[in-house]
Write an enzyme that holds these catalytic residues in place. Structure first.
Site, mmCIF file in Angstrom:
data_model
loop_
_atom_site.group_PDB
_atom_site.id
_atom_site.type_symbol
_atom_site.label_atom_id
_atom_site.label_comp_id
_atom_site.label_asym_id
_atom_site.label_seq_id
_atom_site.Cartn_x
_atom_site.Cartn_y
_atom_site.Cartn_z
ATOM 1 C CE1 TYR A 1 -4.017 2.095 0.836
ATOM 2 C CE2 TYR A 1 -2.547 3.177 2.384
ATOM 3 C CZ TYR A 1 -3.737 3.141 1.682
ATOM 4 O OH TYR A 1 -4.649 4.169 1.830
ATOM 5 C CE LYS B 1 -3.501 4.988 -1.510
ATOM 6 N NZ LYS B 1 -4.565 5.486 -2.400
HETATM 7 P P1 NAP Z 1 -13.321 2.577 1.172
HETATM 8 O O1 NAP Z 1 -14.353 3.095 2.103
HETATM 9 O O2 NAP Z 1 -12.825 1.184 1.327
HETATM 10 O O3 NAP Z 1 -13.825 2.815 -0.330
HETATM 11 C C1 NAP Z 1 -13.020 2.424 -1.404
HETATM 12 C C2 NAP Z 1 -13.665 2.868 -2.687
HETATM 13 O O4 NAP Z 1 -12.835 2.398 -3.777
HETATM 14 C C3 NAP Z 1 -15.033 2.271 -2.860
HETATM 15 O O5 NAP Z 1 -15.879 3.208 -3.485
HETATM 16 C C4 NAP Z 1 -14.780 1.089 -3.783
HETATM 17 O O6 NAP Z 1 -15.939 0.844 -4.549
HETATM 18 C C5 NAP Z 1 -13.658 1.621 -4.662
HETATM 19 N N1 NAP Z 1 -12.880 0.564 -5.278
HETATM 20 C C6 NAP Z 1 -12.092 -0.357 -4.675
HETATM 21 N N2 NAP Z 1 -11.587 -1.192 -5.595
HETATM 22 C C7 NAP Z 1 -12.064 -0.806 -6.793
HETATM 23 C C8 NAP Z 1 -11.927 -1.282 -8.128
HETATM 24 N N3 NAP Z 1 -11.175 -2.359 -8.408
HETATM 25 N N4 NAP Z 1 -12.566 -0.636 -9.121
HETATM 26 C C9 NAP Z 1 -13.339 0.446 -8.858
HETATM 27 N N5 NAP Z 1 -13.511 0.951 -7.625
HETATM 28 C C10 NAP Z 1 -12.883 0.321 -6.607
HETATM 29 O O7 NAP Z 1 -12.005 3.485 1.201
HETATM 30 P P2 NAP Z 1 -11.798 4.994 1.667
HETATM 31 O O8 NAP Z 1 -11.332 4.953 3.064
HETATM 32 O O9 NAP Z 1 -12.949 5.822 1.291
HETATM 33 O O10 NAP Z 1 -10.507 5.344 0.768
HETATM 34 C C11 NAP Z 1 -10.582 6.149 -0.391
HETATM 35 C C12 NAP Z 1 -9.154 6.505 -0.790
HETATM 36 O O11 NAP Z 1 -8.512 7.179 0.296
HETATM 37 C C13 NAP Z 1 -8.276 5.292 -1.097
HETATM 38 O O12 NAP Z 1 -7.428 5.583 -2.170
HETATM 39 C C14 NAP Z 1 -7.487 5.106 0.176
HETATM 40 O O13 NAP Z 1 -6.261 4.468 -0.067
HETATM 41 C C15 NAP Z 1 -7.300 6.537 0.603
HETATM 42 N N6 NAP Z 1 -7.016 6.703 2.025
HETATM 43 C C16 NAP Z 1 -7.932 6.356 2.977
HETATM 44 C C17 NAP Z 1 -7.613 6.530 4.316
HETATM 45 C C18 NAP Z 1 -8.565 6.209 5.426
HETATM 46 O O14 NAP Z 1 -8.164 6.347 6.589
HETATM 47 N N7 NAP Z 1 -9.784 5.822 5.166
HETATM 48 C C19 NAP Z 1 -6.356 7.030 4.675
HETATM 49 C C20 NAP Z 1 -5.449 7.369 3.687
HETATM 50 C C21 NAP Z 1 -5.802 7.202 2.358
HETATM 51 P P3 NAP Z 1 -16.520 -0.602 -4.956
HETATM 52 O O15 NAP Z 1 -16.226 -1.551 -3.851
HETATM 53 O O16 NAP Z 1 -17.976 -0.311 -5.180
HETATM 54 O O17 NAP Z 1 -15.814 -0.939 -6.235
#
Ligand code: NAP
Length: 250
Positions: free
Chosen positions: A157, A161
């Site tokens: 991961y 990133k």
């Molecule tokens: P999440 O709640 O797990 O949501 C992930 C999203 O990505 C969902 O809409 C999922 O939709 C989509 N996704 C995953 N695999 C996919 C694929 N193969 N094709 C199309 N869509 C896909 O994650 P989040 O926390 O909102 O994270 C969003 C972004 O922020 C990510 O890039 C993550 O790395 C980053 N981030 C999050 C955090 C945190 O603390 N939450 C921290 C740092 C960075 P479907 O399942 O419907 O496809």
């Protein structure tokens, strides 16, 4: 932030829930037409309804697995041709497959790279032509503090990133003269499905190293993205905007 006429068109990947849904709602609130991309069609429809309810905003959905290169290229091309333009691309879809390096499999590594890094490359590459035709573009890639400082159990991961930052800065340099900016928003710990599944001890450890002593909210990431997508952000490119409650401040 200034609005524009005609309406700008934005693609947000990973818009079915979590941070991506908040980004989509926020961009719609700025008056953009937002195209929601993810795999879960029912959840995309529900975010689209929320946009209509909250903002009377225009959105459409385009179910797609971003790790499938051809499908992703087609999705981006179709949006650009249907609307006759593509102005904003937010690569937010992301996954984690955490494991200690000693135990991490090739599959766990490759799967994360395919969604978090290669798909971003593919979407950006496809979006550039319509953006160049419009002589305006905003690309925002959602990274992570893990890509800045690393994280035990997240070699795959964090590599994806960190790679995103190099990709974004190269793109920013290549596209600056075309009036296309490219930036990264790097969240810390945000309340979503991705962090919900973490053990309590990990959550507590994260809180201890977060000066603001709370997890962030999706809309706080969305606000940073909305700024970078705005007309007024035109002099900001190649940057990493960290939104992490102070976790990685230097
Ligand atoms: P999440 O709640 O797990 O949501 C992930 C999203 O990505 C969902 O809409 C999922 O939709 C989509 N996704 C995953 N695999 C996919 C694929 N193969 N094709 C199309 N869509 C896909 O994650 P989040 O926390 O909102 O994270 C969003 C972004 O922020 C990510 O890039 C993550 O790395 C980053 N981030 C999050 C955090 C945190 O603390 N939450 C921290 C740092 C960075 P479907 O399942 O419907 O496809």
């Amino acid at each position: 932030m200034s609005e524009t006429n005609p309406q700008r068109v934005a693609i947000v990947t990973g818009a079915s829930r979590g941070i991506g849904a908040e980004i989509a709602v926020s961009l719609a609130g700025q008056g953009r037409h937002v195209v929601l991309v993810a795999r879960d069609e029912a959840k995309l429809e529900s975010v689209s309804r929320r946009i209509a309810d909250e903002h009377d905003g225009a959105s459409s959905i385009h179910p797609c697995d971003v790790s499938r290169t051809e499908a992703l290229e087609q999705a981006v091309e179709q949006v650009a041709s249907e609307h006759g333009r593509l102005d904003i691309l937010v690569n937010n879809a992301g996954i984690s497959r955490d494991n200690l390096m000693l135990r991490m499999t090739d599959e766990e590594f490759d799967e994360v790279i395919a969604v978090n890094l290669r798909a971003v490359f593919v979407a950006c590459r496809t979006a550039l032509r319509p953006m160049m035709r419009g002589q305006w573009g905003r690309i925002i890639n959602v990274g992570s503090v893990s890509g800045l400082v690393g994280n035990a159990g997240q070699a795959n991961y964090a590599a994806s990133k960190a790679g995103l930052i190099g990709l974004t800065r190269s793109l920013a340099k290549e596209m600056a003269r075309k009036n296309i900016t490219a930036n990264v928003v790097a969240p810390g710990f945000i309340e979503t499905d991705m962090t919900e599944v973490l053990p309590d001890a990990v959550k507590e450890a994260a809180l201890q190293v977060t000066p603001l002593r709370r997890f962030g909210r999706g809309r706080e990431i969305a606000a940073a993205v909305a700024y970078l997508a705005s007309d007024d952000a035109g002099y900001t490119t190649g940057q990493v905007l960290t939104v992490d409650g102070g976790m990685t401040m230097v």
